[in-house]
Design an enzyme around this catalytic site. Structure first.
Site: not given
Ligand code: HSE
Length: 439
Positions: A12-15, A47, A132, A204, A208
């Site tokens: 239960y964080g931001t997303v 939390a 997704e 990151d 992706k």
């Molecule tokens: N950390 C990623 C970004 C967001 O800065 O785009 C989540 O994928």
């Protein structure tokens, strides 16, 4: 009576909050769209104050600190994993699949690195896995590849898929500040993580593009074969030269299919201003897909954030719920293709990939310097398309000299730079940035 589909969410964080908001606040609309009563039954997070849940959580039947409450609930059909990280998340997902629960996640690192194990467990248990929200936040792009472009040979997919890096580069360009200063402010404002390594080093984006390339090219992508270069060494002087060249410097993730192999890479790139991609600023993301029938399609939106990513996660939940209601689980294969989960194509070594290059030489401004550099480039068969030297300096002082090359093998560029950098006239290491070819 309407079909009921029960959902359990862990993390239960931001997303997690964003996803709960979509499923709970838009519940009536989702019912109108699907005819299915999709119930966010349980939310688990270490939390959560279970005695005093927030307003949103008070709409759920079960609020718990124990993930097992989701796994052991036989009424839960779909499990949403939003805790991130590797070990616990993977074990949790595989346990859920083994209990015949469908899984939705936004965990790009996990799927890019250890997806195969999860896909195989899902196949074995005849349940769905969707993610997704892992790529491009709120931009619906994975389902576009798997479903809407399924009639295309996709030859190329590229994009800006890290909002933090794009925010930093955009700020550097607009405010004329150096990387370190912009990063610091971005961290203070909460746009960059306290540990921004994955975002600024390109990791990151590589997670992706591994997922995008798998779906686009019907193959697995071994993560370690992806060439990854971040934005930490981009200097204001290069952004200024980019402006003179009618380009923007962007952290691009690029995947291309050739007859017998693939290119998959992440690196700063000079993108000509005439490309739509060059106009993608700030925290926004964009992905361009080139199919043999569709030609170019461009997908743009918020690449992060609770509600946008929650919208993508909820989209997966809704899609699976529709399948459950229609009695046709796994209508769309996890990666969009019906083959086993193996590697099909070799990935090209970055040195074997041709690009046009921007080369910036920091040199002593004296007779013969330009001739020396041009001579070495010629020796490696590198053809120059444009040369700029803007700063004026007293003889003997350092000056920046920029050469744009025609397309050349990276191997030749690296060899030429190594030789040039040994010269006494060089005042700093040569900067090399690939230039995006127009498509
Ligand atoms: N950390 C990623 C970004 C967001 O800065 O785009 C989540 O994928």
């Amino acid at each position: 009576m309407a079909e009921i589909v029960n959902v359990g969410l862990i993390g239960y964080g931001t997303v997690g909050k964003g996803t709960a908001e979509v499923l709970l606040k838009n519940k009536n609309l989702i019912f109108e769209n699907t005819g299915i009563d999709i119930r966010l039954k349980t939310v688990a997070d270490l939390a959560i104050d279970t005695a005093n849940p927030d307003e949103l959580l008070s709409l759920c039947e079960v609020v718990t600190n124990n993930a097992e409450d989701i796994l052991n609930d036989q009424d839960i059909d779909i499990v949403v994993e939003l805790i991130g990280g590797y070990t616990f998340a993977k074990d949790f997902i595989i346990s859920a699949l083994n209990k015949k629960k469908h899984v939705v996640s936004a965990n790009k690192a996990l799927f890019a690195m250890y997806g195969t194990e999860i896909y195989q467990a899902a196949e074995l248990n005849n349940v769905s896995v969707c993610f997704e929200g892992a790529v491009g936040g709120g931009i619906p792009v994975l389902r576009v590849i798997k479903e809407d472009l399924a009639g295309n040979n996709i030859n190329e997919i590229f994009g800006i898929i890290n909002g933090t890096a794009n925010y930093i580069l955009s700020k550097m360009e607009k405010e004329g500040k150096e990387f370190e200063e912009v990063l610091k402010v971005a961290q203070e404002l909460g746009y960059a993580e306290a540990d921004p390594t994955f975002d600024i080093e390109g990791i990151d984006s590589a997670h992706k593009i591994a997922i995008l390339a798998s779906m686009a090219f019907n193959t697995l992508i071994p993560f370690e074969k992806i060439y990854v270069e971040g934005i930490t060494s981009i200097k204001q002087i290069d952004i200024e030269f980019a402006k003179k060249l009618d380009c923007k410097i962007k952290l691009l993730a690029i995947a291309k299919k050739h007859e017998n192999d693939l290119e998959v890479r992440v690196h700063p790139t000079m993108v000509p201003d005439v490309e739509l991609m060059a106009q993608v600023d700030g925290v926004f993301n964009a992905v361009e897909i080139i199919g043999d029938m569709s030609d170019k399609t461009m997908h743009y939106g918020r690449g992060a954030g609770g509600k946008p990513t929650g919208s993508a996660v909820a989209g997966d939940v809704i899609s699976i719920a529709r399948d459950i209601a229609a009695g046709c689980t796994k209508r769309t294969p996890i990666l969009g293709f019906k083959k086993d989960y193996t590697y099909y194509y070799p990935i090209k070594d970055i040195k074997d990939i041709k690009s046009a290059f921007y080369l910036r030489f920091s040199v002593v401004d004296e007779p013969g310097t330009l001739a020396m550099i041009a001579g070495v480039l010629a020796k490696y068969n590198i053809s120059i398309s444009e040369a700029i030297q803007t700063d004026e300096r007293a003889p003997g002082e350092a000056v920046n000299m920029v050469f744009m090359t025609h397309k050349a093998l990276a191997r030749k560029i690296y060899d030429a730079i190594e030789e040039i950098d040994k010269s006494d006239v060089m005042r700093d290491k040569t900067v090399a940035i690939r230039v995006k070819e127009l498509v």
